[in-house]
Scaffold this motif. Sequence first.
Motif, PDB file in Angstrom:
ATOM      1  N   GLN A 103       0.833  -1.203   0.000  1.00  0.00           N
ATOM      2  CA  GLN A 103       0.000   0.000   0.000  1.00  0.00           C
ATOM      3  C   GLN A 103       0.870   1.257   0.000  1.00  0.00           C
ATOM      4  N   ALA A 104       1.959   1.222   0.745  1.00  0.00           N
ATOM      5  CA  ALA A 104       2.868   2.374   0.798  1.00  0.00           C
ATOM      6  C   ALA A 104       3.507   2.620  -0.566  1.00  0.00           C
ATOM      7  N   VAL A 105       3.857   1.563  -1.271  1.00  0.00           N
ATOM      8  CA  VAL A 105       4.446   1.717  -2.601  1.00  0.00           C
ATOM      9  C   VAL A 105       3.442   2.373  -3.548  1.00  0.00           C
ATOM     10  N   ARG A 106       2.181   1.958  -3.498  1.00  0.00           N
ATOM     11  CA  ARG A 106       1.166   2.567  -4.361  1.00  0.00           C
ATOM     12  C   ARG A 106       0.990   4.053  -4.032  1.00  0.00           C
ATOM     13  N   LEU A 107       0.934   4.377  -2.749  1.00  0.00           N
ATOM     14  CA  LEU A 107       0.774   5.773  -2.345  1.00  0.00           C
ATOM     15  C   LEU A 107       2.008   6.595  -2.727  1.00  0.00           C
ATOM     16  N   ALA A 108       3.199   6.049  -2.487  1.00  0.00           N
ATOM     17  CA  ALA A 108       4.436   6.759  -2.840  1.00  0.00           C
ATOM     18  C   ALA A 108       4.538   6.958  -4.346  1.00  0.00           C
ATOM     19  N   SER A 109       4.057   5.985  -5.103  1.00  0.00           N
ATOM     20  CA  SER A 109       4.062   6.110  -6.558  1.00  0.00           C
ATOM     21  C   SER A 109       3.161   7.253  -6.998  1.00  0.00           C
ATOM     22  N   ARG A 110       2.010   7.379  -6.376  1.00  0.00           N
ATOM     23  CA  ARG A 110       1.098   8.487  -6.695  1.00  0.00           C
ATOM     24  C   ARG A 110       1.718   9.829  -6.316  1.00  0.00           C
ATOM     25  N   MET A 111       2.364   9.869  -5.147  1.00  0.00           N
ATOM     26  CA  MET A 111       3.018  11.112  -4.723  1.00  0.00           C
ATOM     27  C   MET A 111       4.110  11.505  -5.726  1.00  0.00           C
ATOM     28  N   THR A 112       4.848  10.522  -6.198  1.00  0.00           N
ATOM     29  CA  THR A 112       5.910  10.786  -7.163  1.00  0.00           C
ATOM     30  C   THR A 112       5.326  11.289  -8.476  1.00  0.00           C
ATOM     31  N   PHE A 113       4.238  10.688  -8.923  1.00  0.00           N
ATOM     32  CA  PHE A 113       3.585  11.139 -10.156  1.00  0.00           C
ATOM     33  C   PHE A 113       3.134  12.590 -10.012  1.00  0.00           C
ATOM     34  N   VAL A 114       2.511  12.916  -8.895  1.00  0.00           N
ATOM     35  CA  VAL A 114       2.090  14.299  -8.640  1.00  0.00           C
ATOM     36  C   VAL A 114       3.314  15.213  -8.601  1.00  0.00           C
ATOM     37  N   GLY A 115       4.383  14.756  -7.954  1.00  0.00           N
ATOM     38  CA  GLY A 115       5.620  15.534  -7.897  1.00  0.00           C
ATOM     39  C   GLY A 115       6.184  15.818  -9.280  1.00  0.00           C
ATOM     40  N   LEU A 116       6.110  14.827 -10.173  1.00  0.00           N
ATOM     41  CA  LEU A 116       6.608  15.038 -11.535  1.00  0.00           C
ATOM     42  C   LEU A 116       5.723  16.012 -12.309  1.00  0.00           C
ATOM     43  N   LEU A 117       4.418  15.945 -12.096  1.00  0.00           N
ATOM     44  CA  LEU A 117       3.530  16.932 -12.723  1.00  0.00           C
ATOM     45  C   LEU A 117       3.841  18.333 -12.209  1.00  0.00           C
ATOM     46  N   LEU A 118       4.032  18.445 -10.893  1.00  0.00           N
ATOM     47  CA  LEU A 118       4.388  19.744 -10.311  1.00  0.00           C
ATOM     48  C   LEU A 118       5.748  20.221 -10.831  1.00  0.00           C
ATOM     49  N   LEU A 119       6.670  19.288 -11.012  1.00  0.00           N
ATOM     50  CA  LEU A 119       7.983  19.651 -11.560  1.00  0.00           C
ATOM     51  C   LEU A 119       7.836  20.192 -12.975  1.00  0.00           C
ATOM     52  N   LEU A 120       6.991  19.582 -13.758  1.00  0.00           N
ATOM     53  CA  LEU A 120       6.732  20.059 -15.117  1.00  0.00           C
ATOM     54  C   LEU A 120       6.245  21.508 -15.091  1.00  0.00           C
ATOM     55  N   VAL A 121       5.281  21.792 -14.222  1.00  0.00           N
ATOM     56  CA  VAL A 121       4.738  23.151 -14.134  1.00  0.00           C
ATOM     57  C   VAL A 121       5.787  24.116 -13.568  1.00  0.00           C
ATOM     58  N   THR A 122       6.543  23.668 -12.576  1.00  0.00           N
ATOM     59  CA  THR A 122       7.595  24.509 -11.996  1.00  0.00           C
ATOM     60  C   THR A 122       8.655  24.856 -13.030  1.00  0.00           C
ATOM     61  N   MET A 123       9.063  23.866 -13.810  1.00  0.00           N
ATOM     62  CA  MET A 123      10.083  24.124 -14.841  1.00  0.00           C
ATOM     63  C   MET A 123       9.535  25.079 -15.894  1.00  0.00           C
ATOM     64  N   GLY A 124       8.284  24.897 -16.284  1.00  0.00           N
ATOM     65  CA  GLY A 124       7.684  25.804 -17.252  1.00  0.00           C
ATOM     66  C   GLY A 124       7.599  27.225 -16.714  1.00  0.00           C
ATOM     67  N   SER A 125       7.191  27.356 -15.469  1.00  0.00           N
ATOM     68  CA  SER A 125       7.093  28.668 -14.841  1.00  0.00           C
ATOM     69  C   SER A 125       8.466  29.325 -14.700  1.00  0.00           C
ATOM     70  N   SER A 126       9.462  28.527 -14.308  1.00  0.00           N
ATOM     71  CA  SER A 126      10.836  29.052 -14.196  1.00  0.00           C
ATOM     72  C   SER A 126      11.344  29.530 -15.540  1.00  0.00           C
ATOM     73  N   LEU A 127      11.112  28.722 -16.556  1.00  0.00           N
ATOM     74  CA  LEU A 127      11.565  29.085 -17.895  1.00  0.00           C
ATOM     75  C   LEU A 127      10.859  30.359 -18.374  1.00  0.00           C
ATOM     76  N   LEU A 128       9.571  30.451 -18.095  1.00  0.00           N
ATOM     77  CA  LEU A 128       8.824  31.654 -18.465  1.00  0.00           C
ATOM     78  C   LEU A 128       9.439  32.896 -17.815  1.00  0.00           C
ATOM     79  N   LEU A 129       9.697  32.819 -16.519  1.00  0.00           N
ATOM     80  CA  LEU A 129      10.281  33.955 -15.809  1.00  0.00           C
ATOM     81  C   LEU A 129      11.661  34.318 -16.363  1.00  0.00           C
ATOM     82  N   ILE A 130      12.501  33.324 -16.515  1.00  0.00           N
ATOM     83  CA  ILE A 130      13.871  33.587 -16.984  1.00  0.00           C
ATOM     84  C   ILE A 130      13.870  34.191 -18.385  1.00  0.00           C
ATOM     85  N   LEU A 131      13.082  33.624 -19.275  1.00  0.00           N
ATOM     86  CA  LEU A 131      13.067  34.144 -20.645  1.00  0.00           C
ATOM     87  C   LEU A 131      12.404  35.523 -20.744  1.00  0.00           C
ATOM     88  N   ARG A 132      11.399  35.774 -19.916  1.00  0.00           N
ATOM     89  CA  ARG A 132      10.789  37.120 -19.901  1.00  0.00           C
ATOM     90  C   ARG A 132      11.806  38.160 -19.457  1.00  0.00           C
TER      91      ARG A 132
END
Length: 162
Positions: A95-124
Amino acid sequence: MTQQERRRGRDETEEERADRMWGELIQEVRVAQTGVQILFGFLLTVVFQQKYASLSQADQAIYIVTVVLGACTTGALIGPVSLHRLVSGRRVKPQAVRLASRMTFVGLLLLLVTMGSSLLLILRVATNNGYVPYLVTAVILWYLVCWYGLPLWARRKHSSDG
Protein backbone atom coordinates in the motif's frame (compact mmCIF):
# COMPACT_ATOMS: atom_id res chain seq x y z
CA MET A 1 11.02 -17.53 -23.16
CA THR A 2 7.49 -18.36 -24.25
CA GLN A 3 4.71 -15.82 -24.73
CA GLN A 4 3.00 -17.08 -21.57
CA GLU A 5 6.17 -16.65 -19.47
CA ARG A 6 6.58 -13.12 -20.82
CA ARG A 7 3.01 -12.22 -19.91
CA ARG A 8 3.22 -13.76 -16.46
CA GLY A 9 6.14 -11.60 -15.39
CA ARG A 10 8.24 -12.34 -12.36
CA ASP A 11 7.56 -15.14 -9.94
CA GLU A 12 7.50 -13.13 -6.71
CA THR A 13 5.29 -12.70 -3.69
CA GLU A 14 3.38 -9.46 -3.10
CA GLU A 15 5.99 -8.47 -0.49
CA GLU A 16 8.91 -9.26 -2.82
CA ARG A 17 7.25 -7.27 -5.57
CA ALA A 18 6.68 -4.36 -3.18
CA ASP A 19 10.35 -4.48 -2.11
CA ARG A 20 11.50 -4.43 -5.75
CA MET A 21 9.09 -1.69 -6.72
CA TRP A 22 10.09 0.37 -3.69
CA GLY A 23 13.76 0.16 -4.68
CA GLU A 24 12.96 1.20 -8.25
CA LEU A 25 10.74 4.06 -7.07
CA ILE A 26 13.37 5.43 -4.71
CA GLN A 27 15.96 5.43 -7.51
CA GLU A 28 13.55 7.38 -9.72
CA VAL A 29 12.80 9.85 -6.93
CA ARG A 30 16.53 10.43 -6.34
CA VAL A 31 16.95 11.58 -9.92
CA ALA A 32 13.99 13.96 -9.75
CA GLN A 33 14.88 15.25 -6.27
CA THR A 34 18.35 16.30 -7.36
CA GLY A 35 16.95 18.49 -10.14
CA VAL A 36 14.24 19.92 -7.89
CA GLN A 37 16.70 20.75 -5.12
CA ILE A 38 19.00 22.60 -7.52
CA LEU A 39 16.11 24.48 -9.12
CA PHE A 40 14.48 25.33 -5.79
CA GLY A 41 17.81 26.50 -4.32
CA PHE A 42 18.31 28.77 -7.30
CA LEU A 43 14.78 30.16 -6.98
CA LEU A 44 15.31 30.98 -3.32
CA THR A 45 18.29 33.19 -4.15
CA VAL A 46 16.56 35.26 -6.84
CA VAL A 47 14.65 37.47 -4.40
CA PHE A 48 17.95 38.59 -2.84
CA GLN A 49 19.38 39.85 -6.14
CA GLN A 50 19.37 43.59 -6.87
CA LYS A 51 17.52 43.09 -10.14
CA TYR A 52 14.53 41.56 -8.32
CA ALA A 53 13.31 45.00 -7.21
CA SER A 54 13.23 46.17 -10.83
CA LEU A 55 11.07 43.27 -12.04
CA SER A 56 7.59 44.11 -13.21
CA GLN A 57 4.67 43.13 -10.99
CA ALA A 58 3.82 40.38 -13.47
CA ASP A 59 7.35 38.95 -13.26
CA GLN A 60 7.31 39.16 -9.47
CA ALA A 61 3.99 37.30 -9.46
CA ILE A 62 5.43 34.63 -11.77
CA TYR A 63 8.39 34.36 -9.39
CA ILE A 64 6.16 33.91 -6.33
CA VAL A 65 4.06 31.27 -8.10
CA THR A 66 7.24 29.50 -9.24
CA VAL A 67 8.68 29.43 -5.72
CA VAL A 68 5.43 28.03 -4.29
CA LEU A 69 5.31 25.43 -7.07
CA GLY A 70 8.94 24.53 -6.32
CA ALA A 71 8.12 24.10 -2.64
CA CYS A 72 5.12 21.89 -3.47
CA THR A 73 7.22 19.84 -5.89
CA THR A 74 9.87 19.34 -3.23
CA GLY A 75 7.23 18.22 -0.75
CA ALA A 76 5.69 15.73 -3.15
CA LEU A 77 9.04 14.22 -4.13
CA ILE A 78 10.38 13.99 -0.58
CA GLY A 79 7.02 12.66 0.66
CA PRO A 80 7.74 9.03 -0.27
CA VAL A 81 10.81 9.03 1.99
CA SER A 82 8.78 10.27 4.94
CA LEU A 83 6.00 7.82 4.13
CA HIS A 84 8.44 4.92 4.11
CA ARG A 85 9.98 6.01 7.39
CA LEU A 86 6.62 6.36 9.13
CA VAL A 87 5.14 3.06 7.94
CA SER A 88 8.31 0.96 7.96
CA GLY A 89 7.78 -2.29 9.82
CA ARG A 90 3.99 -1.97 9.83
CA ARG A 91 3.47 -4.61 7.09
CA VAL A 92 1.87 -2.15 4.67
CA LYS A 93 4.61 -1.91 2.07
CA PRO A 94 2.43 -2.76 -0.96
CA GLN A 95 0.00 0.00 0.00
CA ALA A 96 2.87 2.37 0.80
CA VAL A 97 4.45 1.72 -2.60
CA ARG A 98 1.17 2.57 -4.36
CA LEU A 99 0.77 5.77 -2.34
CA ALA A 100 4.44 6.76 -2.84
CA SER A 101 4.06 6.11 -6.56
CA ARG A 102 1.10 8.49 -6.70
CA MET A 103 3.02 11.11 -4.72
CA THR A 104 5.91 10.79 -7.16
CA PHE A 105 3.59 11.14 -10.16
CA VAL A 106 2.09 14.30 -8.64
CA GLY A 107 5.62 15.53 -7.90
CA LEU A 108 6.61 15.04 -11.54
CA LEU A 109 3.53 16.93 -12.72
CA LEU A 110 4.39 19.74 -10.31
CA LEU A 111 7.98 19.65 -11.56
CA LEU A 112 6.73 20.06 -15.12
CA VAL A 113 4.74 23.15 -14.13
CA THR A 114 7.60 24.51 -12.00
CA MET A 115 10.08 24.12 -14.84
CA GLY A 116 7.68 25.80 -17.25
CA SER A 117 7.09 28.67 -14.84
CA SER A 118 10.84 29.05 -14.20
CA LEU A 119 11.57 29.08 -17.90
CA LEU A 120 8.82 31.65 -18.46
CA LEU A 121 10.28 33.95 -15.81
CA ILE A 122 13.87 33.59 -16.98
CA LEU A 123 13.07 34.14 -20.65
CA ARG A 124 10.79 37.12 -19.90
CA VAL A 125 13.57 38.78 -17.92
CA ALA A 126 16.31 37.82 -20.36
CA THR A 127 14.55 38.75 -23.61
CA ASN A 128 11.30 40.60 -22.89
CA ASN A 129 10.05 39.36 -26.28
CA GLY A 130 6.58 38.32 -27.39
CA TYR A 131 7.75 34.91 -28.57
CA VAL A 132 8.57 33.74 -25.02
CA PRO A 133 5.18 32.08 -24.33
CA TYR A 134 5.49 30.11 -27.57
CA LEU A 135 9.00 28.97 -26.71
CA VAL A 136 7.91 27.93 -23.20
CA THR A 137 4.92 26.08 -24.66
CA ALA A 138 7.24 24.23 -27.06
CA VAL A 139 9.52 23.19 -24.19
CA ILE A 140 6.57 22.02 -22.09
CA LEU A 141 5.30 19.99 -25.05
CA TRP A 142 8.76 18.47 -25.34
CA TYR A 143 8.67 17.52 -21.65
CA LEU A 144 5.21 16.01 -22.13
CA VAL A 145 6.48 13.90 -25.02
CA CYS A 146 9.59 12.75 -23.14
CA TRP A 147 8.03 12.25 -19.70
CA TYR A 148 4.58 10.94 -20.61
CA GLY A 149 4.04 10.44 -24.34
CA LEU A 150 6.93 8.09 -25.08
CA PRO A 151 6.56 6.06 -21.87
CA LEU A 152 2.80 5.64 -22.43
CA TRP A 153 3.40 4.72 -26.06
CA ALA A 154 6.01 2.13 -25.05
CA ARG A 155 3.74 0.72 -22.35
CA ARG A 156 0.87 0.38 -24.81
CA LYS A 157 3.02 -1.04 -27.58
CA HIS A 158 4.73 -3.65 -25.41
CA SER A 159 1.68 -4.62 -23.36
CA SER A 160 -0.38 -5.25 -26.50
CA ASP A 161 2.26 -7.54 -28.07
CA GLY A 162 1.31 -11.15 -27.66
